[in-house]
Enzyme design. Structure first.
Site, PDB file in Angstrom:
ATOM      1  N   ARG A   1       0.967  -1.424   0.312  1.00 44.87           N
ATOM      2  CA  ARG A   1       0.357   0.111  -0.173  1.00 44.87           C
ATOM      3  C   ARG A   1       0.500   1.615  -0.157  1.00 44.87           C
ATOM      4  O   ARG A   1       0.346   2.739   0.375  1.00 44.87           O
ATOM      5  CB  ARG A   1      -1.179   0.138   1.508  1.00 44.87           C
ATOM      6  CG  ARG A   1      -1.805  -1.019   0.471  1.00 44.87           C
ATOM      7  CD  ARG A   1      -3.027  -0.346   1.906  1.00 44.87           C
ATOM      8  NE  ARG A   1      -3.839  -1.827   2.145  1.00 44.87           N
ATOM      9  CZ  ARG A   1      -3.950  -2.834   3.315  1.00 44.87           C
ATOM     10  NH1 ARG A   1      -2.712  -2.891   3.922  1.00 44.87           N
ATOM     11  NH2 ARG A   1      -4.399  -4.432   2.998  1.00 44.87           N
TER      12      ARG A   1
ATOM     13  N   LYS B   1       1.795  11.367 -10.920  1.00 46.89           N
ATOM     14  CA  LYS B   1       0.998  10.943 -11.483  1.00 46.89           C
ATOM     15  C   LYS B   1       2.200   9.375 -11.899  1.00 46.89           C
ATOM     16  O   LYS B   1       2.793   9.589 -12.363  1.00 46.89           O
ATOM     17  CB  LYS B   1       0.923  11.580 -12.885  1.00 46.89           C
ATOM     18  CG  LYS B   1      -0.028  12.362 -12.808  1.00 46.89           C
ATOM     19  CD  LYS B   1      -1.059  12.830 -13.993  1.00 46.89           C
ATOM     20  CE  LYS B   1      -2.027  13.610 -14.269  1.00 46.89           C
ATOM     21  NZ  LYS B   1      -2.395  13.984 -15.731  1.00 46.89           N
TER      22      LYS B   1
ATOM     23  N   GLU C   1       8.488  19.676 -24.609  1.00 47.65           N
ATOM     24  CA  GLU C   1       7.366  20.092 -23.633  1.00 47.65           C
ATOM     25  C   GLU C   1       7.922  21.650 -22.840  1.00 47.65           C
ATOM     26  O   GLU C   1       7.293  22.581 -21.377  1.00 47.65           O
ATOM     27  CB  GLU C   1       7.968  19.015 -21.857  1.00 47.65           C
ATOM     28  CG  GLU C   1       7.246  17.728 -22.807  1.00 47.65           C
ATOM     29  CD  GLU C   1       5.727  17.279 -22.365  1.00 47.65           C
ATOM     30  OE1 GLU C   1       4.876  18.406 -21.964  1.00 47.65           O
ATOM     31  OE2 GLU C   1       5.023  16.800 -23.192  1.00 47.65           O
TER      32      GLU C   1
ATOM     33  N   LYS D   1       5.913  23.204 -13.033  1.00 42.02           N
ATOM     34  CA  LYS D   1       6.025  22.344 -12.504  1.00 42.02           C
ATOM     35  C   LYS D   1       5.265  21.654 -11.075  1.00 42.02           C
ATOM     36  O   LYS D   1       4.481  21.476 -11.076  1.00 42.02           O
ATOM     37  CB  LYS D   1       6.844  20.733 -13.235  1.00 42.02           C
ATOM     38  CG  LYS D   1       5.575  19.322 -12.975  1.00 42.02           C
ATOM     39  CD  LYS D   1       4.751  18.911 -13.598  1.00 42.02           C
ATOM     40  CE  LYS D   1       4.312  17.820 -13.514  1.00 42.02           C
ATOM     41  NZ  LYS D   1       4.401  16.595 -14.819  1.00 42.02           N
TER      42      LYS D   1
ATOM     43  N   GLU E   1      -5.463  16.881  -9.976  1.00 43.61           N
ATOM     44  CA  GLU E   1      -6.223  17.170 -11.046  1.00 43.61           C
ATOM     45  C   GLU E   1      -7.381  17.529 -10.821  1.00 43.61           C
ATOM     46  O   GLU E   1      -8.484  17.009 -12.104  1.00 43.61           O
ATOM     47  CB  GLU E   1      -5.776  16.303 -12.355  1.00 43.61           C
ATOM     48  CG  GLU E   1      -6.114  17.199 -13.853  1.00 43.61           C
ATOM     49  CD  GLU E   1      -5.380  16.484 -14.944  1.00 43.61           C
ATOM     50  OE1 GLU E   1      -4.307  15.417 -14.857  1.00 43.61           O
ATOM     51  OE2 GLU E   1      -5.649  16.624 -15.930  1.00 43.61           O
TER      52      GLU E   1
ATOM     53  N   ARG F   1      -4.534  21.990 -13.104  1.00 45.24           N
ATOM     54  CA  ARG F   1      -3.036  21.277 -13.324  1.00 45.24           C
ATOM     55  C   ARG F   1      -3.077  20.549 -14.916  1.00 45.24           C
ATOM     56  O   ARG F   1      -2.260  20.492 -15.855  1.00 45.24           O
ATOM     57  CB  ARG F   1      -3.028  19.904 -12.571  1.00 45.24           C
ATOM     58  CG  ARG F   1      -1.471  18.128 -12.753  1.00 45.24           C
ATOM     59  CD  ARG F   1      -2.527  17.482 -11.697  1.00 45.24           C
ATOM     60  NE  ARG F   1      -0.614  16.897 -12.446  1.00 45.24           N
ATOM     61  CZ  ARG F   1       0.025  15.991 -11.677  1.00 45.24           C
ATOM     62  NH1 ARG F   1      -0.352  15.720 -10.045  1.00 45.24           N
ATOM     63  NH2 ARG F   1       0.765  15.149 -12.009  1.00 45.24           N
TER      64      ARG F   1
ATOM     65  N   ASN G   1      -1.812  20.065 -19.940  1.00 43.12           N
ATOM     66  CA  ASN G   1      -2.016  19.339 -20.674  1.00 43.12           C
ATOM     67  C   ASN G   1      -1.817  20.152 -22.480  1.00 43.12           C
ATOM     68  O   ASN G   1      -2.545  19.430 -23.536  1.00 43.12           O
ATOM     69  CB  ASN G   1      -3.201  18.365 -20.639  1.00 43.12           C
ATOM     70  CG  ASN G   1      -3.805  17.530 -20.174  1.00 43.12           C
ATOM     71  OD1 ASN G   1      -2.220  17.164 -19.530  1.00 43.12           O
ATOM     72  ND2 ASN G   1      -4.587  17.206 -18.692  1.00 43.12           N
TER      73      ASN G   1
ATOM     74  N   HIS H   1      -1.775  18.327 -25.551  1.00 42.45           N
ATOM     75  CA  HIS H   1      -1.869  17.164 -25.307  1.00 42.45           C
ATOM     76  C   HIS H   1      -3.018  15.918 -25.971  1.00 42.45           C
ATOM     77  O   HIS H   1      -3.407  14.664 -26.082  1.00 42.45           O
ATOM     78  CB  HIS H   1      -1.514  16.857 -24.014  1.00 42.45           C
ATOM     79  CG  HIS H   1       0.044  17.171 -23.508  1.00 42.45           C
ATOM     80  ND1 HIS H   1       1.001  18.092 -23.373  1.00 42.45           N
ATOM     81  CD2 HIS H   1       0.507  15.310 -22.592  1.00 42.45           C
ATOM     82  CE1 HIS H   1       1.695  17.423 -22.962  1.00 42.45           C
ATOM     83  NE2 HIS H   1       1.947  17.049 -22.768  1.00 42.45           N
TER      84      HIS H   1
ATOM     85  N   HIS I   1      -1.773  13.136 -27.777  1.00 40.84           N
ATOM     86  CA  HIS I   1      -1.753  11.422 -27.153  1.00 40.84           C
ATOM     87  C   HIS I   1      -2.817  11.004 -28.572  1.00 40.84           C
ATOM     88  O   HIS I   1      -2.377   9.968 -28.340  1.00 40.84           O
ATOM     89  CB  HIS I   1      -3.144  12.252 -26.261  1.00 40.84           C
ATOM     90  CG  HIS I   1      -2.325  11.841 -24.748  1.00 40.84           C
ATOM     91  ND1 HIS I   1      -2.449  12.041 -23.546  1.00 40.84           N
ATOM     92  CD2 HIS I   1      -1.470  11.965 -24.235  1.00 40.84           C
ATOM     93  CE1 HIS I   1      -2.101  12.999 -23.116  1.00 40.84           C
ATOM     94  NE2 HIS I   1      -0.848  12.304 -23.266  1.00 40.84           N
TER      95      HIS I   1
ATOM     96  N   HIS J   1       6.875  11.020 -28.217  1.00 40.70           N
ATOM     97  CA  HIS J   1       5.651  12.643 -27.372  1.00 40.70           C
ATOM     98  C   HIS J   1       6.142  13.323 -27.443  1.00 40.70           C
ATOM     99  O   HIS J   1       5.131  14.318 -27.725  1.00 40.70           O
ATOM    100  CB  HIS J   1       5.323  11.581 -25.893  1.00 40.70           C
ATOM    101  CG  HIS J   1       5.011  12.578 -24.958  1.00 40.70           C
ATOM    102  ND1 HIS J   1       3.492  12.584 -24.827  1.00 40.70           N
ATOM    103  CD2 HIS J   1       4.938  13.407 -24.383  1.00 40.70           C
ATOM    104  CE1 HIS J   1       2.865  13.142 -23.671  1.00 40.70           C
ATOM    105  NE2 HIS J   1       3.840  13.990 -23.197  1.00 40.70           N
TER     106      HIS J   1
END
Lengths: 363, 363
Positions: B121, B143, B185, B227, B237, B242, B246, B249, B253, B266
């Site tokens: 956990r 993330k 980025e 960031k 998010e 946040r 994106n 993105h 994506h 990417h």
């Protein structure tokens, strides 16, 4: 119908408890705006017994329903099952507003909760516990996990449900041994936090085993209340408060492991663990003899074993030392000091542990 | 050596940035009391290039080290790899105080972070990003995720590292295409939040590609700062903050998916996505023509593609509609309104999206 709030700030959620409220689950879900497309994770037995009815009720309230059926045993708490489920859900989840319903006991709840925790970094889920043990313990508090071959619950997450929907009438699906297993956890709550509950179980153990409505409602409510309070104070077991819930579990887990999870079910193992811990406490003069005996008697009255037969003591000791609760090589035990109060101790001489273990595995 | 704190209450952690600080990682870890037994998750190439040195350094400081080598491609971001890793770690973890070091780019970081999130956990992990992209983006913010066959990053968790250890000198291990990918980025940060950074990249794009020490240090620091601020304000998010990360993105994506994660990496896909989003913004008169052109020019200067060849527009549009960012069927885009500022919009006419997509896939 009673309502307990597990207070966790933004992540607070209600436990709704009521006899024969199973059919009212649709409106309850609607009220918390949980999504539209339910995925019910359950086993085949429960799908037939309860799932079909649940589906009909949900569809009437405007939900769509998909079943994910998992094997009915601890074996389904595997990483393999998790990855099967997330793949299935991924394929199904196109333009949907899905959420998960865990319909079952501890195995289904732990597995389904973990799947909800990791799919899309967390989607909503609710617990509909169908066993005594799940209703009073595992469905509450967001501890989710699956097993590895080397140990139980080694892969998991703390991830809270949006609701726990508890209907004690569902316990009619259980066999006697499962009811007894749940009683062990109920006794645990009495010992750690609630002398009134303990006395109630002493007096009403037969009525509990007979699934008497009033008695069940009281016990389920009272236990859920204690569990939710403890979780609210120490969600992630970092403050040493949630630890008290592990009374009986140090030795209990080891017994389950040595027994291959077949010889003893969870409650039976915890019952034996509670006796061992009470005897350790007695040996250290932390608790009086009479309280110690009351604990042993109520466990016997519940029809739970009070000694472990054909268990190798040395294997048991060696497994004990692998337990997560053995922090930094120290032996952490939860010890009763009176009925309704426990302490956490890490400094117990090995000889004392050894003596208590010997006393429960003898014969 | 510079230090940025990602402020998240109890879960706050430092990003330590410095040129050629790689050898100083042992004492840095010692100072945060992270455990004793390091498991380095990395790929074969990086194990040879950096891992062996890292191991020696850690052992000198009193840590034990075990390697877990994963394949060097997006393919290792699989549930199967997670399963293999947790089983390995479970077998290894007897009376140990383990923690995980993610030594690599985004793939290793996402995978290792997720393993750390679910084992027992949650155990401690640190990020040692080795790509430009990972240093300024993926290693920061917690993330973590792996892919399913039906989509990227569908299984994961928000789980913060205990430290990010960033040495821009490690970027010497990269090929040119990887450096360009990171630049996409960096440009993104300029557009969404930092016009000074944007200007700096306009002026110094050659020096960045040449891995000039001073220039790299500035860009990595500045991007990490943005960031970390965004993550501090909106860790999970949920507050719409946040989301600005994106930018580029949404279409990016979709381009990665249609290209089978091979045609475009990417950064290349995000570069094209940033152009598409800028054109949508221009079409809606949210941004002036000159700013729009500056965005397109700096992407071209970075050596990134400015149009997508042999991409089927209709497949691209259909993939777009499956994206997680399409909440409730709405098309959520992050649109620049000037250099250094963006807005999030969900009400863009399909015809406008279609026109922008057509403009980048033509030829």
């Amino acid at each position: 119908m009673k309502r307990i709030i597990v207070k966790l700030g933004q992540r607070s959620y209600p436990i709704i408890i009521g006899y024969k409220i199973f059919s009212r689950i649709g409106p309850a879900l609607k009220s918390i705006r949980i999504g539209r497309d339910a995925i019910i994770i359950t086993n085949n037995f429960l799908k037939r017994k309860l799932g079909v009815t649940l589906k009909r009720n949900l569809e009437k309230t405007g939900f769509t329903v998909k079943f994910e059926v998992v094997p009915d045993s601890e074996k389904s708490k595997s990483t393999l099952e998790v990855f099967k489920l997330v793949n299935d859900i991924g394929k199904y989840d196109i333009k949907r507003r899905i959420f998960i319903i865990a319909l079952g006991g501890g195995v289904v709840g732990d597995l389904a909760g973990f799947v909800a925790a990791i799919y899309k970094r967390g989607i909503s889920y609710i617990q509909v516990p169908t066993t005594f043990l799940a209703q009073i313990d595992s469905a509450i508090g967001g501890k989710t996990a699956v097993d590895l071959s080397v140990g139980k619950n080694l892969v998991g997450a703390f991830y809270q449900p949006r609701m726990v929907f508890t209907d004690p009438a569902l316990l009619a699906t259980l066999d006697r041994r499962q009811v007894r297993s749940g009683m062990a956890e109920a006794i645990k709550y009495g010992v750690i936090a609630d002398s009134k509950l303990f006395e109630f179980i002493e007096k009403n153990h037969k009525a509990i085993l007979g699934l008497n409505r009033k008695v069940l409602e009281f016990v389920v409510y009272r236990c859920s209340l204690i569990k939710s309070k403890v979780v609210s104070l120490d969600e992630k077991e970092q403050r040493g408060i949630r630890t008290i819930l592990n009374y009986g579990h140090t030795v209990g887990h080891a017994l389950e492991t040595v027994g291959g999870y077949e010889k003893y079910n969870h409650g039976e193992a915890v019952g034996l663990g509670m006796i061992a811990a009470a005897r350790i406490s007695g040996e250290l003069n932390l608790i009086d003899k009479k309280s110690c005996q009351r604990i042993e008697h109520v466990i016997a009255d519940a029809g739970l074993p009070t000694s472990a037969k054909k268990i190798n003591k040395f294997r048991l000791m060696s497994v004990l030392y692998r337990d997560k609760k053995f922090v930094k090589g120290l032996t952490r035990f939860v010890l009763p000091v009176k009925i309704g109060k426990v302490v956490v101790r890490e400094d117990i001489p090995l000889s004392v542990i050894d003596k208590a273990i010997s006393s429960i595995v003898k014969k």
